[in-house]
Motif scaffolding. Sequence first.
Motif, mmCIF file in Angstrom:
data_model
loop_
_atom_site.group_PDB
_atom_site.id
_atom_site.type_symbol
_atom_site.label_atom_id
_atom_site.label_comp_id
_atom_site.label_asym_id
_atom_site.label_seq_id
_atom_site.Cartn_x
_atom_site.Cartn_y
_atom_site.Cartn_z
ATOM 1 N N LEU A 91 9.380 -6.560 -10.924
ATOM 2 C CA LEU A 91 10.389 -6.214 -9.931
ATOM 3 C C LEU A 91 9.838 -6.936 -8.662
ATOM 4 C CD1 LEU A 91 11.624 -2.735 -10.345
ATOM 5 C CD2 LEU A 91 12.772 -4.714 -10.775
ATOM 6 N N ALA A 92 10.643 -7.747 -8.094
ATOM 7 C CA ALA A 92 10.543 -8.326 -6.706
ATOM 8 C C ALA A 92 10.909 -7.506 -5.732
ATOM 9 C CB ALA A 92 11.258 -9.734 -6.758
ATOM 10 N N TYR A 93 10.294 -7.264 -4.641
ATOM 11 C CA TYR A 93 10.469 -6.733 -3.529
ATOM 12 C C TYR A 93 10.289 -7.618 -2.120
ATOM 13 C CZ TYR A 93 10.035 -2.633 -6.191
ATOM 14 O OH TYR A 93 10.067 -1.793 -7.346
ATOM 15 N N ILE A 94 10.940 -7.370 -1.214
ATOM 16 C CA ILE A 94 10.579 -7.919 0.053
ATOM 17 C C ILE A 94 10.305 -6.913 0.909
ATOM 18 C CG2 ILE A 94 11.478 -9.201 1.920
ATOM 19 C CD1 ILE A 94 11.773 -10.901 -0.411
ATOM 20 N N PHE A 95 9.070 -7.121 1.751
ATOM 21 C CA PHE A 95 8.496 -6.341 2.514
ATOM 22 C C PHE A 95 8.475 -6.748 4.103
ATOM 23 C CE2 PHE A 95 6.410 -3.516 -0.416
ATOM 24 C CZ PHE A 95 6.401 -4.392 -1.639
ATOM 25 N N GLN A 96 8.492 -6.179 4.811
ATOM 26 C CA GLN A 96 8.550 -6.112 6.338
ATOM 27 C C GLN A 96 7.838 -5.439 7.274
ATOM 28 O OE1 GLN A 96 12.288 -5.646 8.355
ATOM 29 N NE2 GLN A 96 12.400 -7.595 9.039
ATOM 30 N N TRP A 97 7.230 -6.177 8.198
ATOM 31 C CA TRP A 97 6.134 -5.370 9.254
ATOM 32 C C TRP A 97 6.812 -4.646 10.169
ATOM 33 C CZ3 TRP A 97 1.244 -4.337 8.846
ATOM 34 C CH2 TRP A 97 0.439 -5.044 7.856
ATOM 35 N N GLN A 98 7.058 -3.442 10.187
ATOM 36 C CA GLN A 98 7.708 -2.586 11.296
ATOM 37 C C GLN A 98 6.782 -1.840 12.208
ATOM 38 O OE1 GLN A 98 10.753 -0.570 8.940
ATOM 39 N NE2 GLN A 98 11.751 -2.322 8.474
ATOM 40 N N GLN A 99 7.511 -1.070 13.041
ATOM 41 C CA GLN A 99 6.728 -0.048 13.993
ATOM 42 C C GLN A 99 5.818 -0.824 14.689
ATOM 43 O OE1 GLN A 99 7.939 2.732 14.112
ATOM 44 N NE2 GLN A 99 8.461 3.428 12.022
ATOM 45 N N ASN A 100 6.126 -1.817 15.291
ATOM 46 C CA ASN A 100 5.232 -2.852 16.245
ATOM 47 C C ASN A 100 4.121 -3.453 15.199
ATOM 48 O OD1 ASN A 100 6.244 -3.294 18.648
ATOM 49 N ND2 ASN A 100 5.755 -1.098 19.177
ATOM 50 N N SER B 200 16.797 0.548 -3.238
ATOM 51 C CA SER B 200 15.838 0.654 -4.299
ATOM 52 C C SER B 200 15.093 1.754 -3.705
ATOM 53 C CB SER B 200 15.132 -0.727 -4.360
ATOM 54 O OG SER B 200 13.955 -0.314 -5.191
ATOM 55 N N THR B 201 14.317 2.521 -4.792
ATOM 56 C CA THR B 201 13.316 3.644 -4.269
ATOM 57 C C THR B 201 12.581 3.260 -3.275
ATOM 58 O OG1 THR B 201 13.772 4.087 -6.447
ATOM 59 C CG2 THR B 201 12.314 5.565 -5.249
ATOM 60 N N GLY B 202 12.252 3.671 -2.188
ATOM 61 C CA GLY B 202 11.212 3.461 -1.214
ATOM 62 C C GLY B 202 11.907 2.355 -0.193
ATOM 63 N N SER B 203 13.044 1.955 -0.295
ATOM 64 C CA SER B 203 13.237 0.944 0.806
ATOM 65 C C SER B 203 13.722 1.419 2.224
ATOM 66 C CB SER B 203 14.506 0.127 0.034
ATOM 67 O OG SER B 203 14.144 -0.975 -0.685
ATOM 68 N N VAL B 204 13.371 1.147 3.071
ATOM 69 C CA VAL B 204 13.691 1.628 4.524
ATOM 70 C C VAL B 204 14.795 0.396 4.945
ATOM 71 C CG1 VAL B 204 11.706 2.817 4.695
ATOM 72 C CG2 VAL B 204 11.958 0.544 5.680
ATOM 73 N N THR C 186 2.416 -2.024 12.761
ATOM 74 C CA THR C 186 1.739 -1.194 11.968
ATOM 75 C C THR C 186 1.905 -0.664 10.739
ATOM 76 O OG1 THR C 186 2.572 0.659 13.426
ATOM 77 C CG2 THR C 186 0.884 -0.258 14.194
ATOM 78 N N GLN C 187 3.387 -0.735 10.519
ATOM 79 C CA GLN C 187 3.713 -0.276 9.102
ATOM 80 C C GLN C 187 4.296 -1.661 8.342
ATOM 81 O OE1 GLN C 187 3.585 2.854 8.819
ATOM 82 N NE2 GLN C 187 4.948 3.330 6.973
ATOM 83 N N PHE C 188 3.691 -1.526 7.077
ATOM 84 C CA PHE C 188 4.139 -2.623 6.201
ATOM 85 C C PHE C 188 5.151 -1.801 5.205
ATOM 86 C CE2 PHE C 188 4.165 -6.507 4.417
ATOM 87 C CZ PHE C 188 3.526 -6.644 3.067
ATOM 88 N N SER C 189 6.451 -2.078 5.434
ATOM 89 C CA SER C 189 7.496 -1.366 4.494
ATOM 90 C C SER C 189 8.351 -2.234 3.740
ATOM 91 C CB SER C 189 8.527 -0.876 5.486
ATOM 92 O OG SER C 189 7.887 -0.020 6.705
ATOM 93 N N GLN C 190 8.717 -1.682 2.395
ATOM 94 C CA GLN C 190 9.597 -2.143 1.541
ATOM 95 C C GLN C 190 10.944 -2.056 2.040
ATOM 96 O OE1 GLN C 190 9.697 -0.370 -2.513
ATOM 97 N NE2 GLN C 190 11.783 -0.868 -2.325
ATOM 98 N N VAL C 191 11.686 -3.634 2.120
ATOM 99 C CA VAL C 191 13.321 -3.286 2.828
ATOM 100 C C VAL C 191 14.149 -3.706 1.729
ATOM 101 C CG1 VAL C 191 12.415 -3.682 5.385
ATOM 102 C CG2 VAL C 191 12.863 -5.532 3.820
ATOM 103 N N LEU C 192 13.776 -4.492 1.009
ATOM 104 C CA LEU C 192 14.821 -5.168 -0.052
ATOM 105 C C LEU C 192 14.160 -4.917 -1.525
ATOM 106 C CD1 LEU C 192 15.759 -8.518 1.711
ATOM 107 C CD2 LEU C 192 16.921 -6.220 1.621
ATOM 108 N N PRO C 193 14.784 -4.601 -2.539
ATOM 109 C CA PRO C 193 16.369 -4.599 -2.605
ATOM 110 C C PRO C 193 16.950 -3.381 -1.714
ATOM 111 C CG PRO C 193 15.502 -4.854 -4.814
ATOM 112 C CD PRO C 193 14.351 -4.456 -3.747
ATOM 113 N N ILE C 194 17.727 -3.294 -1.106
ATOM 114 C CA ILE C 194 18.636 -2.421 -0.481
ATOM 115 C C ILE C 194 18.797 -1.254 -1.462
ATOM 116 C CG2 ILE C 194 20.471 -1.471 1.202
ATOM 117 C CD1 ILE C 194 20.412 -3.960 2.385
ATOM 118 N N PRO D 269 0.728 -1.295 0.094
ATOM 119 C CA PRO D 269 0.053 0.106 -0.067
ATOM 120 C C PRO D 269 0.742 1.400 -0.002
ATOM 121 C CG PRO D 269 -0.843 -1.648 1.685
ATOM 122 C CD PRO D 269 0.281 -1.961 1.186
ATOM 123 N N GLY D 270 1.999 1.405 0.425
ATOM 124 C CA GLY D 270 2.695 2.335 0.702
ATOM 125 C C GLY D 270 3.649 2.596 -0.563
ATOM 126 N N TYR D 271 3.761 1.836 -1.549
ATOM 127 C CA TYR D 271 4.323 1.835 -2.663
ATOM 128 C C TYR D 271 4.333 3.337 -3.251
ATOM 129 C CZ TYR D 271 5.934 0.493 -7.454
ATOM 130 O OH TYR D 271 6.524 0.441 -8.812
#
Lengths: 293, 436, 361
Positions: free
Chosen positions: B400-409, B421-425, B411-419, B317-319
């Motif tokens: 493009l393949a991305y890996i996402f991770q749940w963060q902020q306890n 890449s635009t939008g990766s945290v 509440t936040q679904f964030s893109q983390v990989l590829p490191i 969703p945060g793409y």
Amino acid sequence: MAAEIYRAIADGILIGGVYALMAVGLTLIFGVLDIINIAQGVLVVLGAYLSYSLSARLHLDLFVGLLVTVPAMFVIGVVIHYAFIRRLRGQERTAMTLLVTYAVALIIEGILYEIYGPNYKELNASYVTNSVHMLGFYLPYIYLYGFALALALVAVLYAMLYRTRFGRSVRATMQDETAARLIGIDVNKVAAITFGVGVAVTATGGMMFGATNGGFNPNSGYDLISRLLAIIILGGMGSIGGALAASIFMLTVESLVTIWSPQWAIIVFYAALVIVLVVRPTGFFGRAPVRAQ
Amino acid sequence: MRPDLPWFCTKQALSMGVAAALSVATLAACSSSSSSSPNASSSSSPSSSSANKSPISIGASLSLTGDFSDEGVAFQKGYELWQSDVNAHGGILGRQVKLTILDDKSDPTQVQTNYQTLINSDRVDLLFGPFSSLLTTPSDSVAARAGYALVEGAGGTEAVFTNPANEADKNIFDVSLPVRDYFKPFIDWISSLPASQRPKTAAYPMADDPFGSGPVQPVQAQLTALGVKTVYTKIFPEENSSYKPAADQVAAAKPDLVILGSTDVPTVQAFVQAFKQQHFNPKIFLAAAGPDQGAAFTSAVGKGNAQGIMVPNGWYPGYQNASSQAMVQAYVAKNGGTASDVNANVAEAYAVGQIVADAVTATGGTDNAKIISYLHAGHTFQTVQGAVTFDNLGRNTAGLAYIFQWQQNGTQFSQVLPIGSTGSVPIIATKPNWTG
Amino acid sequence: MKASTVKASTVKASTVKPSTTTLKLAGLVVLAAVAVAFPYVYSSPVNTNYGVYALIFVTVASAWNIFSGFSGYISLGQAVFFGTGAYTVGIAARDWHMNGDGIFLLLPLGAVVATAIAVPFGLIALRVRRHTFIVITIAVFFIFQLMAYDFWFTGGTIGLPAPFLPWQAATFNNPFYFMALGTAAVTIALAWLIRRSKFGLQLRAIKDDEDRALGLGVRTMRVKLSAFMLSAFITGFIGGVWFLYITQVLPSSGYDPLFDLTIVLMAFLGGVGTIAGPVIGALLIEPGRLWLTTRSNIGWLANGYVSEILLGALFLLIVLFVPRGIVPTGREWIKKLRSRGRPAISPAGAAEQAAPAGSRR
């Protein structure tokens, strides 16, 4: 390796308790009334949803909620029997109950979809994820409570069947319906109440299923019914203790085979079922058929 | 009993005649009523002023009940959202879009009948694909023979692309990432770590499903080459009496890394529950599917427990993509909830609509043959899921393949990989322990 | 008046007997004509699609009836043969690299493999009583479904595709329609022949009272197994046809538990044990449910869940109010209609005397 095997056996016993709670109602109905209740899977899911509503909306503890769901499911069972099953007569009665209960299952499933939607729900409680450390294993509380409940339920049902007058009527009907009628037993009433009891105990199975399955939706009942049927046949139709024994046996076999190949686990069970049936057609504890088929 | 054969046979013939007449009458009623009422839409197209341009009719079969119902319904929302957005902006080529969605109950016989109905009774101009690789082959047989393109977003296994109808007519176009590429960024990340920081041991429990074991099995080979030892690798049936025995075995092996080949939320939830009961917490935990289901996932496992769990996907969703953001806002406006609740299936469905709209606009009409050639011409399209280019069998090679991770306890679904890449945290490299 | 009434009834009585055979033949001819003409009159693939699926189910329901209906052993494992036929054709086509029209030659192979499986299946399952039999068939069914998921040569969850047939879209369904029609016709004819043969009598004896039949010298195991194998052969064959039509077999579609239940429902709806019963049941239920689902998004049915509830309610009504099936119940109604005002059982001879005495017609 030894630890793995012990753990698998422990798992099998505990999960077997859950399946026993789901299967006991089915064997009671099958054994006494000759009804193949295909709706059993959906009734388990219904029990799970009832527990869910009580727990999520009214914040009732899961086991406390059983005090509500069990009587509620009893009423539902009696209604289903009166409305649909009582009228079935004739030579093909058993096969027709198959179709009637299938139709009831469709209706209940549709209603559940309407009310709750297709998304998965689960039952949560502190004891669902906590476990006690015993003999080197972690045994989750929910399974221990569930197993205790299964033992208690089996004991209560046996007491009802062998110590009460009603229980005697039930056993008489199971042995020979015509003779029971002749000695003055109101067979219809016995049938309705037995069906109600069978559905009522399924409420407990539903709660345990909801708590241990990792999520359920109205469609979850389909996978259950085949396993439950296999369990009650293996245990012997009408035998409550047999349902418990067969559940534990099935889940333990599966659990052990899972160590090597999870895919083959259930096949091994079904194969074992077929072998047992060939050797002993009435299952572990079933009685030899007295009625002419 | 008196042998009564002549009466018996006569009544047989009569009753069979009655049955035949009844069935013929029913079928005649079906065909005549359906051809005289082609406007069976599940969502009404808004009244428009394009009185001189006939609507574009699009048909689809989706699994609204049955095994795939929870995702099928999400797909329906995506198709319908796209339709209302397109119509609000004047339609395609000035023509409003009329969408007909039929329920196939997750059943191949029904899905084939549905597409026959859409093509021959409702006479739709275009088709959208069904949900699930399992239903795409029978749909494609019908669509390919009738000359329709089948643009879809949920059939990404190899078997779909190599199915005989597609090999002959090349009419399938999958807008989503192919299954075999799901975990690529994760493998790249592991290999970028110095050997001492890589996980030592890994477990690969996989559901017996092309989306369960399909993406995970290639990972095992590649990670073993990077020095990660396999301590558990088993395929379990999709329909299981209980996940507990397998999950307990994984927990007992105490791997650093667990890659779960799951296909739905309940599988992940069952494993998480078993891990908690066994007091086992993997340092890295990935699932092939489930954590990408937004609120459905976090409400199942609990937000605190979702923290750190990773999942591959082509979208979230945060793409950071203008059309994706617009879609998310429109979805929330229409359905309520928050952005994180938006299911990846919605984006897949929406992207299907976008590709079809692109093709219709570019070819100036709804000629399926032209659309098929256009889509195979090597163009790169922009959708809510990013870039899309189709190879000769309809795979999306620009996905493009991305890996996402749940963060902020949780509440936040964030893109983390590829490191990078635009939008990766920054990635949470070690999963925190389970909360209550 | 009296004289003319007697004359009229005499004329009537003497013309009744010969015309029953004519009626029967006429009925069958009309039926056959309708069936053959159907794909030409309603030629859109939508309609022939319903026809193909309907006839496939007519075949399976009749084949099921040949064993389960006649012998009383209700089998819930018919899909074992259906799926095996489908998978055999799929595996053979893949491993022997067959495509094009030649794949139809594989259909008998599917039938043979299914029959081969019926032998051990039957030998094990037919030794037990009827209640246990039902569950053994269920267990064997699930074993096969699971084997389809797990064996290396069956393609796993994604199953097997059928080779592509480069036929015209407009007439693609028609060869399948005629193949299914032919198979259905043969099956119905077989059922009818068996019914009036000694073999059929033995099956009915087993249904009525197996112990007594055994005592009277019926070789029950042999009779049951033969019917079982025949049922398997037909179902395996049509399973292959289905596979080539739908171009795919999955473990969940080739071995589908709902398939078994639907067959039983069709046979019961029409009248289990009769010839026309399963045919009527299949013709009503299969196109009915497929069509209803395609209309399930209109108006107040615009909700898949409501249509599911309705389907269940419909089943219930059928089973509760037509419990013996349409054919037997229909026969009773016709009999009641005919005998209104007259004694119920009246052979042609007695009608002559009864008519002038108290007839109100």
